[in-house]
Design a protein around this motif. Structure first.
Motif, mmCIF file in Angstrom:
data_model
loop_
_atom_site.group_PDB
_atom_site.id
_atom_site.type_symbol
_atom_site.label_atom_id
_atom_site.label_comp_id
_atom_site.label_asym_id
_atom_site.label_seq_id
_atom_site.Cartn_x
_atom_site.Cartn_y
_atom_site.Cartn_z
ATOM 1 N N LYS A 1 -11.932 3.146 -14.923
ATOM 2 C CA LYS A 1 -12.973 2.198 -15.363
ATOM 3 C C LYS A 1 -14.315 2.489 -14.697
ATOM 4 C CE LYS A 1 -9.975 -0.381 -13.789
ATOM 5 N NZ LYS A 1 -9.427 -1.440 -12.975
ATOM 6 N N GLU B 1 -16.286 2.904 -2.986
ATOM 7 C CA GLU B 1 -15.251 2.194 -3.747
ATOM 8 C C GLU B 1 -13.945 2.165 -2.965
ATOM 9 O OE1 GLU B 1 -14.458 3.180 -7.875
ATOM 10 O OE2 GLU B 1 -12.971 1.569 -7.942
ATOM 11 N N GLY C 1 -10.380 -3.789 -9.943
ATOM 12 C CA GLY C 1 -8.979 -3.859 -10.362
ATOM 13 C C GLY C 1 -8.226 -5.036 -9.788
ATOM 14 N N VAL D 1 -4.205 10.812 -5.433
ATOM 15 C CA VAL D 1 -5.030 10.202 -6.482
ATOM 16 C C VAL D 1 -6.503 10.578 -6.294
ATOM 17 C CG1 VAL D 1 -5.692 7.883 -5.635
ATOM 18 C CG2 VAL D 1 -4.977 8.161 -7.977
ATOM 19 N N LYS E 1 0.830 -1.215 0.000
ATOM 20 C CA LYS E 1 0.000 0.000 0.000
ATOM 21 C C LYS E 1 0.864 1.265 0.000
ATOM 22 C CE LYS E 1 -0.763 0.118 5.023
ATOM 23 N NZ LYS E 1 -1.756 0.026 6.088
ATOM 24 N N ASP F 1 -6.996 4.290 4.999
ATOM 25 C CA ASP F 1 -6.943 2.845 4.816
ATOM 26 C C ASP F 1 -8.369 2.302 4.711
ATOM 27 O OD1 ASP F 1 -6.297 0.002 5.226
ATOM 28 O OD2 ASP F 1 -4.324 0.825 5.693
HETATM 29 C C1 LIG Z 1 -3.775 -1.373 -7.975
HETATM 30 S S1 LIG Z 1 -4.470 0.217 -7.690
HETATM 31 C C2 LIG Z 1 -6.094 -0.069 -8.382
HETATM 32 C C3 LIG Z 1 -6.920 1.147 -8.487
HETATM 33 C C4 LIG Z 1 -8.372 0.899 -8.965
HETATM 34 N N1 LIG Z 1 -9.095 0.011 -8.056
HETATM 35 C C5 LIG Z 1 -8.376 0.334 -10.333
HETATM 36 O O1 LIG Z 1 -8.863 -0.769 -10.518
HETATM 37 O O2 LIG Z 1 -7.868 1.003 -11.265
HETATM 38 C C6 LIG Z 1 -4.759 0.149 -5.962
HETATM 39 C C7 LIG Z 1 -5.325 1.425 -5.363
HETATM 40 O O3 LIG Z 1 -5.708 1.106 -4.013
HETATM 41 C C8 LIG Z 1 -5.121 2.039 -3.114
HETATM 42 N N2 LIG Z 1 -4.810 1.277 -1.888
HETATM 43 C C9 LIG Z 1 -3.918 0.258 -1.758
HETATM 44 N N3 LIG Z 1 -3.937 -0.235 -0.517
HETATM 45 C C10 LIG Z 1 -4.875 0.484 0.166
HETATM 46 C C11 LIG Z 1 -5.377 0.443 1.496
HETATM 47 N N4 LIG Z 1 -4.910 -0.438 2.375
HETATM 48 N N5 LIG Z 1 -6.346 1.320 1.846
HETATM 49 C C12 LIG Z 1 -6.826 2.240 0.944
HETATM 50 N N6 LIG Z 1 -6.400 2.316 -0.325
HETATM 51 C C13 LIG Z 1 -5.440 1.454 -0.716
HETATM 52 C C14 LIG Z 1 -3.905 2.586 -3.814
HETATM 53 O O4 LIG Z 1 -3.561 3.895 -3.371
HETATM 54 C C15 LIG Z 1 -4.342 2.569 -5.283
HETATM 55 O O5 LIG Z 1 -4.936 3.774 -5.678
#
Ligand SMILES: C[S@@+](CC[C@H](N)C(=O)[O-])C[C@H]1O[C@@H](n2cnc3c(N)ncnc32)[C@H](O)[C@@H]1O
Length: 317
Positions: free
Chosen positions: A88, A80, A158, A114, A29, A137
């Motif tokens: 998407k 989300e 994703g 973001v 993360k 988080d």
């Molecule tokens: C792989 S990206 C996918 C983004 C989106 N879901 C997509 O499909 O395009 C993962 C996203 O989740 C966020 N993220 C990762 N771990 C997280 C956590 N523990 N809590 C909140 N957000 C998190 C990251 O900052 C990032 O924007």
């Protein structure tokens, strides 16, 4: 920055705990600082990173059926988790608005950067959209977002669920299930098992953007935690295990070296690895079992034309 003497930020605490463990690890993360967000957006456009293309295809092809499956004519709220830049999700949001659906969109992300980009894009592309975003988080968000009298539909897209091991996914989804009201739903994107070479290439692209994405976390520790990592001394190594469905990425120290983070020394043996990220792939029986163990009941699922990716709709079991 001794762990005992001063109060550490969660980032510093997690980094020191992970790098002082016998098998070194860093939580993925923390990939997402401003540079990491930008690199991930580049990854999403790579030919090898089929996940974005496939999920987008599902939304474009099945948006009517998805709305029919999640909506019942009553207002709802979409939460989300890990929304990213919403590339998407926008396809669905736009369709819902065009159909006159009454809903609020609550994107949650650990990256404030973001979320800002997302909000800016959404308010210029869909000014009528009701947005209430949350920076933090996943689970802080779930306990802190106010309870809604409306139906909540949790989007977890994703294949973010793939960033958990099997046990972590079961535990995360069980907690999520406990948070939901009886009428709420989970709409989750899951990457499916396929030709291992296709999977591995998605995390080992020919232009090196994914390598850069991993190495960027070393740079982030240097700038935010007074670290002195030399990125040239680390090798990016992803590998896919077709048995477990886990693609795991590592950064491997090419030499014996000592790195300091805020004065704390971290020793690396030559060829010692830091486990950076898991991207787990599922098949249908594993998905069924994940739903059952975490207390969900599968309602529907939507696939792309090659059956590489699935968006599943689950209700509380
Ligand atoms: C792989 S990206 C996918 C983004 C989106 N879901 C997509 O499909 O395009 C993962 C996203 O989740 C966020 N993220 C990762 N771990 C997280 C956590 N523990 N809590 C909140 N957000 C998190 C990251 O900052 C990032 O924007």
């Amino acid at each position: 920055m001794s762990k005992e003497s001063i109060t550490l930020t969660p980032f510093a605490e997690d980094v020191l705990t992970g790098l002082q463990a016998y098998n070194k690890t860093l939580p993925s993360k923390y990939f997402y600082d401003t540079k990491g967000d930008d690199l991930f957006q580049q990854i999403m456009h790579l030919e090898e990173y089929y996940l974005t293309r496939k999920e987008l295809e599902i939304f474009q092809t099945h948006k009517e059926a998805i709305l029919e499956a999640i909506g019942d004519g009553q207002p709802f709220r979409i939460i989300e988790l890990g929304a990213g830049d919403g590339l998407k999700t926008k396809v669905l949001l736009k369709h819902f608005l065009e159909q006159g659906v009454d809903f609020t969109y609550t994107p949650v992300d650990i990256s404030g950067n973001v979320l800002e980009i997302l909000e800016e894009n959404l308010s210029s592309e869909m000014p009528e959209l009701k947005i209430e975003s949350y920076e933090g988080d996943y689970f802080d968000a779930l306990s802190e977002i106010s309870e809604s009298p409306e139906k909540d539909i949790v989007f977890f897209l994703g294949s973010n669920v793939g960033n958990f091991s099997q046990e972590e996914a079961e535990s995360f989804l069980s907690k999520l299930q406990n948070f939901l009201k009886p009428e709420d739903l989970l709409f989750m994107g899951v990457d499916l098992k396929k030709d291992p070479a296709i999977i591995l290439n998605a995390y080992n692209d020919s232009t090196g953007v994914t390598r850069e994405f991993n190495l960027n976390l070393l740079d982030r520790m240097n700038s935010e935690l007074e670290g002195d990592f030399d990125r040239k001394q680390f090798l990016h190594y992803p590998y896919y295990n077709p048995h477990t469905g886990e693609c795991r990425s590592y950064l491997i120290s090419k030499v014996e070296q000592v790195v300091t983070i805020g004065g704390e020394e971290i020793h690396f043996r030559a060829w010692e690895a830091i486990f950076m990220e898991i991207s787990k792939k599922y098949d249908q029986p594993q998905l069924q079992s994940l739903a059952q163990i975490s207390g969900f009941k599968p309602l529907d699922s939507f696939l792309d034309s090659e059956k590489w990716f699935a968006n599943v709709l689950w209700e509380k079991g």
